[in-house]
Design an enzyme around this catalytic site. Structure first.
Site, PDB file in Angstrom:
ATOM      1  CB  CYS A  79      -0.869   0.066   1.243  1.00  0.00           C
ATOM      2  SG  CYS A  79      -0.172   0.107   2.791  1.00  0.00           S
ATOM      3  CG  HIS A 424      -4.074   0.710   4.305  1.00  0.00           C
ATOM      4  ND1 HIS A 424      -3.416  -0.013   3.131  1.00  0.00           N
ATOM      5  CD2 HIS A 424      -5.139   1.454   3.551  1.00  0.00           C
ATOM      6  CE1 HIS A 424      -4.051   0.019   2.034  1.00  0.00           C
ATOM      7  NE2 HIS A 424      -5.125   0.884   2.036  1.00  0.00           N
ATOM      8  CG  ASN A 446      -7.735   1.906  -0.221  1.00  0.00           C
ATOM      9  OD1 ASN A 446      -6.504   1.866  -0.113  1.00  0.00           O
ATOM     10  ND2 ASN A 446      -8.707   1.385   0.516  1.00  0.00           N
TER      11      ASN A 446
END
Length: 505
Positions: A79, A424, A446
């Site tokens: 991520c 994250h 995202n």
């Protein structure tokens, strides 16, 4: 200790009976049974999702940045890398007028695994006399080449290896699902560490051990190549620009790439030449009568990743700083901290984080988005998250109502007790400002694909941002004088187990 003394520690049958009676008693029983039916059938998050909270958290924003297609890290912990590349691709797309673009995440993934392996073995050499059960060695040894990372790790890789488009080095099975690759790479590194430490105990010199380490790294390189494919040293790139009605080029375009125009040859095939786009090549004629796409093109042959980065990415990764918000009393504000054993590239040095109050971090984020630049940020994405629809909000996830109890740990204690760790990284691409200019909603890009959130995007309310966002990466120009000075101060060194921030996956 006697059984009699132990008995007072136990939950008795009478205690459990009383709890059950209270659960099933009176008016509370109906609410408890409804909650249980919903949770058992649908899971906690769906059962706790508030239609009122989600209705109030609309997906519209006073300031939005136009980004490319949603990316997908799939079954990997990349991520932080995706968020970093999404931040830079926005700048590249808008500088060079591209409809869409995606960097090769696998390219940096390869070099991150390789560099983390080298750094791990160097850390082993630096701690040869540490007991394996010492806290320092346990921290070094725990995740020698995991997927996780920070923005500064990304900057280290870009500075050393550059960047390339995804077309030059696409995804592989082991980048999309990295568990087995990482597992056996880790096992090999542990095996190498064992041998280095055993040879040290038998009197081998550090020079002899480092020579051995370089031989180990040949095995590591081979493992990475077999798992991911060998990264190209040079590559070709071709990209079509957006239609430009007035045919003006930016200054960067004038001095940068060669623009080719598609033209039709006598035999009907298409070739590229460097002829200037004429006045008739307008947006309504970008696809001519023949059906050929006649938009201008950027064409590169045999360009290196470093050349590509320096030529096409209009920002310097070294012009960003990491601001964190850790309100623990042990972590003072306007202090620059350095986390030991945190780097992925051994020669780059450990990573630094400047701790600031939340209002300072928040305002820097607003200023950067208002100026038209996205933001890499780290958070605890597990807190109050509704994947269906894309919400980060305590008003949207009413676990307090579902379970009939409060959840009121403040941010300082949430970090201290490990309940709100950063886990994250994502990208902020918009913000909604209320009538007083304060952010009450943030648009979040995202890297979980389009099937989560609203076409891959999430919205976070202001309360969630303040409580669960731990880091933002800010361009130096958007820092106030006091914060900028703090980023330049000599850092206070922290051991790897001391709470400040955590790698994102």
């Amino acid at each position: 200790m006697t059984n009699e003394n132990n008995a007072e520690k136990a939950m008795s049958v009478e205690d459990v009976r009383a709890y059950s009676e209270n659960y099933n008693m009176g008016s509370a029983a109906r609410a408890n049974h409804v909650a249980a039916n919903a949770a058992v059938k649908n899971g906690v998050i769906k059962a706790a999702t508030s239609y009122e909270g989600t209705r109030e958290l609309t997906h519209d924003f006073s300031i939005e940045l136009k980004q490319g297609s949603i990316t997908d890290q799939q079954r990997s912990g990349r991520c932080w890398m995706f968020a970093s590349l999404n931040t830079l691709r926005y700048e590249l797309m808008h500088r060079w007028k591209l409809e869409d673009f995606e960097f090769s995440e696998t390219y940096l993934f390869f070099w991150d695994k390789f560099e983390k392996s080298n750094t791990y073995l160097e850390n082993v050499l630096a701690t040869l006399d540490e007991p394996t059960e010492s806290r320092t060695f346990e921290a070094i040894n725990a995740y020698p080449a995991d997927d996780g990372g920070w923005w500064q790790m990304f900057a280290n890789l870009v500075n050393k290896y550059g960047l390339m488009p995804k077309s030059a080095y696409p995804e592989s099975a082991n980048s999309k699902d990295s568990d087995a690759f990482t597992q056996y790479l880790t096992t090999k590194l542990h095996q190498d560490a064992i041998e280095l430490r055993e040879r040290h105990s038998k009197g081998a010199s550090i020079d002899e051990l480092r020579t051995l380490k370089k031989r180990y790294m040949e095995d590591i390189y081979r493992i990475c190549v077999i798992a991911l494919g060998e990264p190209p040293a040079k590559f070709d790139w071709r990209a079509r620009t957006k239609d430009d009605e007035d045919d003006d080029k930016t200054e960067a375009q004038k001095s940068g790439p060669k623009f080719d125009k598609a033209s039709k040859t006598s035999d009907g095939s298409t070739q590229l030449d460097s002829a200037k786009t004429d006045a008739n090549n307008k947006s309504d004629n970008a696809q001519g009568e023949s059906g050929i796409d006649e938009r201008k093109q950027i064409v590169e042959h045999d360009i290196t990743p470093l050349e590509f980065y320096h030529k096409y990415v209009p920002v310097d990764v070294n012009d960003f700083v990491t601001l964190c918000n850790n309100p623990m009393k042990e972590r003072t504000f306007y202090t620059n901290y350095e986390l030991k054993y945190s780097t992925n590239v051994a020669e780059s040095g450990d990573l630094s984080f400047t701790n600031v109050p939340i209002d300072v971090l928040r305002q820097a984020a607003v200023d950067q988005v208002k100026a038209g630049h996205p933001i890499w940020f780290a958070c605890d994405c597990m807190q109050y998250c509704v994947r269906d629809g894309g919400y980060f909000s305590k008003q949207a996830v009413r676990v307090d109502e579902l379970f009939g109890t409060d959840f009121n740990i403040d941010k300082a204690n949430g970090l201290k007790y490990g309940d709100y760790p950063s886990n994250h990284a994502m990208t902020i691409t918009g913000v909604n400002l209320d009538e007083n200019g304060k952010p009450n909603r943030w648009k979040i890009e995202n890297s979980w694909g389009k099937s989560t959130g609203t076409d891959g995007y999430y919205v976070a309310d202001g309360e969630w941002f303040d409580q669960f966002v731990t880091e933002v990466i800010i361009r130096k120009e958007f820092l106030d004088a006091k914060t900028l000075k703090a980023t330049q101060a000599e850092p206070v060194k922290l051991d790897p187990w001391q709470t400040l921030s955590a790698r994102c996956e």
